[in-house]
Motif scaffolding. Structure first.
Motif, PDB file in Angstrom:
ATOM      1  N   LEU A  60       0.840  -1.199   0.000  1.00 46.33           N
ATOM      2  CA  LEU A  60       0.000   0.000   0.000  1.00 46.33           C
ATOM      3  C   LEU A  60       0.876   1.251   0.000  1.00 46.33           C
ATOM      4  CD1 LEU A  60      -2.951   0.831   0.102  1.00 46.33           C
ATOM      5  CD2 LEU A  60      -2.812   0.883   2.568  1.00 46.33           C
ATOM      6  N   PHE A  61       1.934   1.203   0.825  1.00 48.76           N
ATOM      7  CA  PHE A  61       2.884   2.319   0.897  1.00 48.76           C
ATOM      8  C   PHE A  61       3.483   2.580  -0.482  1.00 48.76           C
ATOM      9  CE2 PHE A  61       7.126   4.027   1.897  1.00 48.76           C
ATOM     10  CZ  PHE A  61       6.799   5.028   2.774  1.00 48.76           C
ATOM     11  N   MET A  62       3.863   1.488  -1.164  1.00 44.63           N
ATOM     12  CA  MET A  62       4.495   1.626  -2.478  1.00 44.63           C
ATOM     13  C   MET A  62       3.516   2.150  -3.514  1.00 44.63           C
ATOM     14  SD  MET A  62       7.507   1.266  -2.576  1.00 44.63           S
ATOM     15  CE  MET A  62       8.824   0.917  -1.501  1.00 44.63           C
ATOM     16  N   ILE A  63       2.215   1.733  -3.403  1.00 43.88           N
ATOM     17  CA  ILE A  63       1.207   2.267  -4.338  1.00 43.88           C
ATOM     18  C   ILE A  63       1.119   3.782  -4.169  1.00 43.88           C
ATOM     19  CG2 ILE A  63      -1.250   2.292  -4.889  1.00 43.88           C
ATOM     20  CD1 ILE A  63      -1.326  -0.650  -4.131  1.00 43.88           C
ATOM     21  N   GLY A  64       1.135   4.234  -2.898  1.00 42.07           N
ATOM     22  CA  GLY A  64       1.090   5.668  -2.635  1.00 42.07           C
ATOM     23  C   GLY A  64       2.299   6.372  -3.241  1.00 42.07           C
ATOM     24  N   LEU A  65       3.477   5.779  -3.050  1.00 40.66           N
ATOM     25  CA  LEU A  65       4.708   6.383  -3.574  1.00 40.66           C
ATOM     26  C   LEU A  65       4.659   6.456  -5.096  1.00 40.66           C
ATOM     27  CD1 LEU A  65       7.389   7.506  -2.645  1.00 40.66           C
ATOM     28  CD2 LEU A  65       8.369   5.254  -2.858  1.00 40.66           C
ATOM     29  N   TYR A  66       4.173   5.369  -5.717  1.00 38.71           N
ATOM     30  CA  TYR A  66       4.022   5.333  -7.178  1.00 38.71           C
ATOM     31  C   TYR A  66       3.123   6.473  -7.635  1.00 38.71           C
ATOM     32  CZ  TYR A  66       2.410   3.705 -11.737  1.00 38.71           C
ATOM     33  OH  TYR A  66       2.081   3.629 -13.043  1.00 38.71           O
ATOM     34  N   CYS A  67       2.019   6.649  -6.915  1.00 37.69           N
ATOM     35  CA  CYS A  67       1.048   7.681  -7.252  1.00 37.69           C
ATOM     36  C   CYS A  67       1.702   9.066  -7.192  1.00 37.69           C
ATOM     37  CB  CYS A  67      -0.112   7.560  -6.275  1.00 37.69           C
ATOM     38  SG  CYS A  67      -1.464   8.608  -6.606  1.00 37.69           S
ATOM     39  N   VAL A  68       2.499   9.301  -6.137  1.00 35.78           N
ATOM     40  CA  VAL A  68       3.166  10.601  -5.994  1.00 35.78           C
ATOM     41  C   VAL A  68       4.133  10.831  -7.146  1.00 35.78           C
ATOM     42  CG1 VAL A  68       4.787  11.906  -4.590  1.00 35.78           C
ATOM     43  CG2 VAL A  68       2.958  10.662  -3.504  1.00 35.78           C
ATOM     44  N   LEU A  69       4.851   9.773  -7.529  1.00 35.65           N
ATOM     45  CA  LEU A  69       5.916   9.956  -8.515  1.00 35.65           C
ATOM     46  C   LEU A  69       5.387  10.068  -9.934  1.00 35.65           C
ATOM     47  CD1 LEU A  69       8.562   7.459  -7.149  1.00 35.65           C
ATOM     48  CD2 LEU A  69       8.510   9.922  -6.907  1.00 35.65           C
ATOM     49  N   VAL A  70       4.248   9.383 -10.234  1.00 35.81           N
ATOM     50  CA  VAL A  70       3.839   9.249 -11.626  1.00 35.81           C
ATOM     51  C   VAL A  70       2.713  10.197 -12.015  1.00 35.81           C
ATOM     52  CG1 VAL A  70       2.814   7.642 -13.264  1.00 35.81           C
ATOM     53  CG2 VAL A  70       4.660   6.899 -11.787  1.00 35.81           C
ATOM     54  N   LYS A  71       1.795  10.465 -11.099  1.00 35.30           N
ATOM     55  CA  LYS A  71       0.603  11.229 -11.467  1.00 35.30           C
ATOM     56  C   LYS A  71       0.931  12.684 -11.809  1.00 35.30           C
ATOM     57  CE  LYS A  71      -2.209   7.940 -11.258  1.00 35.30           C
ATOM     58  NZ  LYS A  71      -2.785   7.457 -12.491  1.00 35.30           N
ATOM     59  N   LYS A  72       0.155  13.259 -12.705  1.00 31.21           N
ATOM     60  CA  LYS A  72       0.402  14.629 -13.155  1.00 31.21           C
ATOM     61  C   LYS A  72      -0.517  15.638 -12.469  1.00 31.21           C
ATOM     62  CE  LYS A  72       3.292  13.558 -16.538  1.00 31.21           C
ATOM     63  NZ  LYS A  72       3.996  12.566 -15.693  1.00 31.21           N
ATOM     64  N   ASN A  73      -1.624  15.138 -11.904  1.00 33.18           N
ATOM     65  CA  ASN A  73      -2.602  16.047 -11.308  1.00 33.18           C
ATOM     66  C   ASN A  73      -2.246  16.299  -9.842  1.00 33.18           C
ATOM     67  OD1 ASN A  73      -5.012  16.907  -9.920  1.00 33.18           O
ATOM     68  ND2 ASN A  73      -6.089  16.442 -11.814  1.00 33.18           N
ATOM     69  N   MET A  74      -2.248  17.568  -9.437  1.00 32.81           N
ATOM     70  CA  MET A  74      -1.834  17.897  -8.071  1.00 32.81           C
ATOM     71  C   MET A  74      -2.683  17.191  -7.022  1.00 32.81           C
ATOM     72  SD  MET A  74      -1.275  21.936  -8.447  1.00 32.81           S
ATOM     73  CE  MET A  74      -0.416  22.342  -6.970  1.00 32.81           C
ATOM     74  N   ILE A  75      -4.002  17.114  -7.274  1.00 38.08           N
ATOM     75  CA  ILE A  75      -4.888  16.499  -6.291  1.00 38.08           C
ATOM     76  C   ILE A  75      -4.561  15.015  -6.143  1.00 38.08           C
ATOM     77  CG2 ILE A  75      -7.291  16.011  -5.733  1.00 38.08           C
ATOM     78  CD1 ILE A  75      -6.617  18.910  -5.506  1.00 38.08           C
ATOM     79  N   LYS A  76      -4.231  14.371  -7.296  1.00 38.43           N
ATOM     80  CA  LYS A  76      -3.892  12.946  -7.227  1.00 38.43           C
ATOM     81  C   LYS A  76      -2.603  12.734  -6.456  1.00 38.43           C
ATOM     82  CE  LYS A  76      -6.463  11.479 -11.230  1.00 38.43           C
ATOM     83  NZ  LYS A  76      -6.418  11.187 -12.659  1.00 38.43           N
ATOM     84  N   ILE A  77      -1.676  13.688  -6.592  1.00 37.97           N
ATOM     85  CA  ILE A  77      -0.422  13.574  -5.827  1.00 37.97           C
ATOM     86  C   ILE A  77      -0.724  13.651  -4.334  1.00 37.97           C
ATOM     87  CG2 ILE A  77       1.744  14.742  -5.335  1.00 37.97           C
ATOM     88  CD1 ILE A  77       1.891  15.492  -8.232  1.00 37.97           C
ATOM     89  N   VAL A  78      -1.640  14.582  -3.977  1.00 40.25           N
ATOM     90  CA  VAL A  78      -2.019  14.703  -2.569  1.00 40.25           C
ATOM     91  C   VAL A  78      -2.638  13.404  -2.078  1.00 40.25           C
ATOM     92  CG1 VAL A  78      -3.539  15.912  -0.982  1.00 40.25           C
ATOM     93  CG2 VAL A  78      -2.294  17.188  -2.696  1.00 40.25           C
ATOM     94  N   VAL A  79      -3.493  12.790  -2.935  1.00 42.44           N
ATOM     95  CA  VAL A  79      -4.100  11.515  -2.557  1.00 42.44           C
ATOM     96  C   VAL A  79      -3.026  10.442  -2.362  1.00 42.44           C
ATOM     97  CG1 VAL A  79      -5.618   9.669  -3.358  1.00 42.44           C
ATOM     98  CG2 VAL A  79      -6.305  12.037  -3.618  1.00 42.44           C
ATOM     99  N   GLY A  80      -2.002  10.486  -3.214  1.00 46.29           N
ATOM    100  CA  GLY A  80      -0.898   9.525  -3.076  1.00 46.29           C
ATOM    101  C   GLY A  80      -0.210   9.664  -1.735  1.00 46.29           C
ATOM    102  N   ILE A  81       0.026  10.932  -1.321  1.00 48.71           N
ATOM    103  CA  ILE A  81       0.669  11.142  -0.012  1.00 48.71           C
ATOM    104  C   ILE A  81      -0.216  10.608   1.105  1.00 48.71           C
ATOM    105  CG2 ILE A  81       1.386  12.937   1.595  1.00 48.71           C
ATOM    106  CD1 ILE A  81       2.408  14.477  -0.758  1.00 48.71           C
ATOM    107  N   LEU A  82      -1.546  10.830   0.961  1.00 53.36           N
ATOM    108  CA  LEU A  82      -2.456  10.315   1.993  1.00 53.36           C
ATOM    109  C   LEU A  82      -2.402   8.800   2.054  1.00 53.36           C
ATOM    110  CD1 LEU A  82      -5.617  12.529   1.643  1.00 53.36           C
ATOM    111  CD2 LEU A  82      -3.833  12.580   3.347  1.00 53.36           C
ATOM    112  N   LEU A  83      -2.308   8.146   0.874  1.00 55.54           N
ATOM    113  CA  LEU A  83      -2.229   6.676   0.851  1.00 55.54           C
ATOM    114  C   LEU A  83      -1.001   6.194   1.613  1.00 55.54           C
ATOM    115  CD1 LEU A  83      -3.092   5.329  -2.703  1.00 55.54           C
ATOM    116  CD2 LEU A  83      -4.094   4.700  -0.526  1.00 55.54           C
ATOM    117  N   MET A  84       0.136   6.884   1.387  1.00 53.89           N
ATOM    118  CA  MET A  84       1.353   6.492   2.103  1.00 53.89           C
ATOM    119  C   MET A  84       1.143   6.639   3.604  1.00 53.89           C
ATOM    120  SD  MET A  84       4.231   8.368  -0.166  1.00 53.89           S
ATOM    121  CE  MET A  84       5.624   7.826   0.770  1.00 53.89           C
ATOM    122  N   GLU A  85       0.486   7.742   3.958  1.00 55.42           N
ATOM    123  CA  GLU A  85       0.273   8.004   5.375  1.00 55.42           C
ATOM    124  C   GLU A  85      -0.611   6.934   6.010  1.00 55.42           C
ATOM    125  OE1 GLU A  85      -0.420  12.209   5.835  1.00 55.42           O
ATOM    126  OE2 GLU A  85      -1.827  11.628   7.390  1.00 55.42           O
TER     127      GLU A  85
END
Lengths: 125, 512
Positions: A9-34
């Motif tokens: 789950l942590f890695m999915i969040g990290l992937y989301c932060v690194l790959v996504k282009k939309n700012m909101i999706k990046i924020v969601v990625g950080i929340l997933l990691m958290e």
């Protein structure tokens, strides 16, 4: 096994932060990691109810021995309360940083008119 | 002469003032800045009196395995002094500089929150508590980077915040792993556990997470992408704080505390530190030299100078873990920590001069400036002193720390590494000759004929730091100073896992 799912789950969040282009999706990625980390912390102190686990509150009954202190039985059955305290703290910190992050996203949208980070590029070099 | 300041005051004082300041409106903001200056001045005095003490404070009288504790030892005292010096100068400078922005009392409040967080990180003896203070300092700094709310500031703040949050999550994950493997969050207890049982796979994984997390906070080279955007976009006094102390308190200090005192040094880890240091040193300097934005150049040069600090600490770790001559280990560590202090002083001075130049001329592009030597005399002399220090010209402070690092590398037999250190120093010299040439010498552009220098507190802040640049060489030359300020800090880290014994014994002596 459960821990590795947490790590996934942590890695999915990290992937989301690194790959996504939309700012909101990046924020969601950080929340997933958290959340992955919070889940991990809770699992550190986890015990099965089937094994007779109880909440870490020494209320009375056979959980207290005659001197009024907690009994060995209680220690062997209670859930570890420390990770729960950690998770509470980390949720509060997460709330603070989420609020700031969303505020920055909104102000950026007002200035640039987009959430796409490939189009928000004034700084380079 | 000793003033026994209770340790929580270092955290409680700025925290309390930070929440008091937003109550002041625009009319009374002069009073708000006066209180803020007074607070940082008080912290500066307290931190001077904290030298030579070793103290363990148990919060709420809960003894060590149960409660949270604060530990003041040599390295904490050194970091406290560095934080106080830079924050004092930065807040004096912002008194006039921040008049350009609205909401000054909110700025001061965030500033003090950042100081609270850093003091907490430096004093904490508990890894989860360290994480909490790290987040306080980081969140305040994200908000301060975006304080101007213009296009560039917001973009930089978002980038900084995303990478900073990822770093924090790495650290929190590592804290969880350490708790799962040792059953404690207290540094001394974990250290004792590691000394008895060694590192298992879980703790090694946690160590990797710590290196990634704190490396991101310290902007060491593979993790440096956010720094050249975030530091130049912040207001000048905040750039001085970020480059001067934030990356050191949150990154370098935490990393070295965890590696040396909690999880223990080993040969592979030392090589990781040395590699990170060397990469930062070389790549930071080479990227800096091509920059035309003054603050961006300074930001890249921060990466390079942080590399020096990491290199010294890594070298000490390598000699220590190979059971080499302890004298060389402490020499390398001395060089690293002294450079940390020196860099805090001269880099914040450079950022303050860049702020002064930007405020007078309205630009920080080197090509648009020129011939300002006579227009801005105080800024010019401060900038020259700081440039000479960072380039390592004797007798300024940067010379001594770089000299010690080179001597340590040669003594330990790493001739190539010593040569790289000298090479980067020359690149730094070229970079700051370029700054001098384009800002202060040459033709004065037509539109800058009427610029005036801002005097008063801004000039005082710069002179204060410039005088320190000249005098700090005394810290190594004059033995009593060196023993109290630097040797204590060096020994605190080099003691390694003996840290546990010292903390636990001090607690018993306190009678708690």
């Amino acid at each position: 096994m459960l821990y590795s799912l947490c790590f996934l789950l942590f890695m999915i969040g990290l992937y989301c932060v690194l790959v996504k282009k939309n700012m909101i999706k990046i924020v969601v990625g950080i929340l997933l990691m958290e959340y992955a980390v919070n889940l991990f912390l809770v699992m550190l102190g986890w015990r099965k109810v089937a094994d007779g686990a109880v909440a870490p509150i020494a209320a009375g009954g056979d959980l207290l021995d005659k001197a009024g202190t907690v009994s060995q039985l209680f220690v062997s059955r209670a859930v570890d309360p420390l990770p729960q305290a950690l998770v509470l703290t980390s949720i509060v910190i997460g709330l603070g940083s989420l609020a700031l992050m969303v505020a920055i996203c909104i102000r950026t949208y007002e200035k640039y008119g987009t959430f796409d980070i490939t189009r928000i590029r004034r700084l380079k070099g | 002469m000793s003033l026994n300041i209770p340790l929580p005051l270092f955290i409680a004082l700025p925290l309390a003032v930070a929440f008091l300041l937003p109550l002041f409106g625009t009319k009374t903001r002069g009073f708000a800045s006066f209180i803020a200056v007074l607070t940082t001045a008080a912290l500066l005095v307290f931190s001077i009196f904290s030298f030579g003490r070793f103290e363990v404070y148990c919060v709420g009288r809960w003894t060590i395995p149960l409660g949270i504790n604060l530990v003041l030892d040599g390295i904490s005292a050194l970091m406290l002094l560095t934080i106080s010096i830079v924050s004092f100068a930065a807040i004096l400078f912002s008194n006039r500089y921040m008049e350009q922005y609205t909401a000054k009392s909110k700025y001061l409040s965030l500033f003090l929150l950042m100081v609270t967080g850093m003091n907490g990180v430096v004093l904490s003896g508990d890894i989860f508590n360290l994480f909490v203070f790290l987040e306080i300092a980081s969140i305040a700094s994200y908000a301060l980077v975006g304080f101007g709310c213009q296009h560039e500031e917001l973009e930089a703040a978002f980038k900084y915040m995303v990478l900073g949050s990822v770093a924090s999550m790495f650290v929190l994950f590592a804290v969880g792993v350490v708790y799962g493997n040792t059953g404690s969050l207290n540094m001394a207890v974990i250290s004792k556990h590691v000394a008895e049982n060694g590192l298992n796979t879980g703790l090694a994984f946690a160590l990797a997470l710590f290196i990634a997390g704190f490396g991101l906070k310290a902007a060491l080279v593979p993790f440096h992408a956010w720094l050249p955007d975030a530091h130049p976009s912040a207001p000048a006094p905040i750039s001085a704080m970020l480059s001067g102390v934030l990356i050191k308190a949150l990154g370098i200090y935490s990393l070295s505390r965890i590696i040396f005192n909690v999880l223990g040094v080993s040969v592979p880890i030392s090589w990781v530190l040395i590699t990170l240091g060397l990469l930062s040193m070389v790549i930071g300097a080479l990227l800096a030299i091509g920059q035309w934005d003054f603050k961006r150049l300074l930001a890249y040069s921060s990466i390079s100078q942080i590399g020096y600090v990491m290199f010294g600490i890594g070298l000490a770790a390598l000699i220590l873990s190979k059971k080499g001559n302890p004298v060389w280990a402490s020499l390398a560590m001395l060089g690293g920590l002294f450079h940390l202090m020196n860099h805090a002083v001269f880099k914040s001075l450079l950022f303050l001069t860049s702020g002064s130049i930007e405020m007078s001329t309205g630009t920080r592009q080197l090509k648009e400036l020129g011939g300002l030597a006579e227009k801005l005399p105080i800024t010019r002399s401060a900038c020259t002193i700081a440039s000479a220090s960072i380039a390592g010209i004797p007798p300024f402070n940067g010379f001594w720390s770089k000299l010690i690092l080179v001597i340590a590398a040669v003594q330990a037999g790493f001739y190539t590494l010593a040569a790289v250190t000298v090479f980067v120093s020359i690149v730094t010299l070229i970079m700051f000759l370029k700054v001098q040439r384009y800002v202060f010498l040459g033709e004065l552009p037509e539109n800058l004929k009427s610029v005036v220098e801002h005097r008063g507190l801004m000039a005082f802040a710069m002179i204060f730091l410039a005088v320190l640049c000249v005098l700090m060489g005394a810290l190594v030359i004059y033995e009593p100073f060196r023993v109290v300020v630097l040797d204590n800090a060096v020994n605190a880290l080099l003691d390694g896992l003996a840290y546990a014994g010292k903390v636990l014994n001090a607690q018993i002596l306190n009678g708690q």
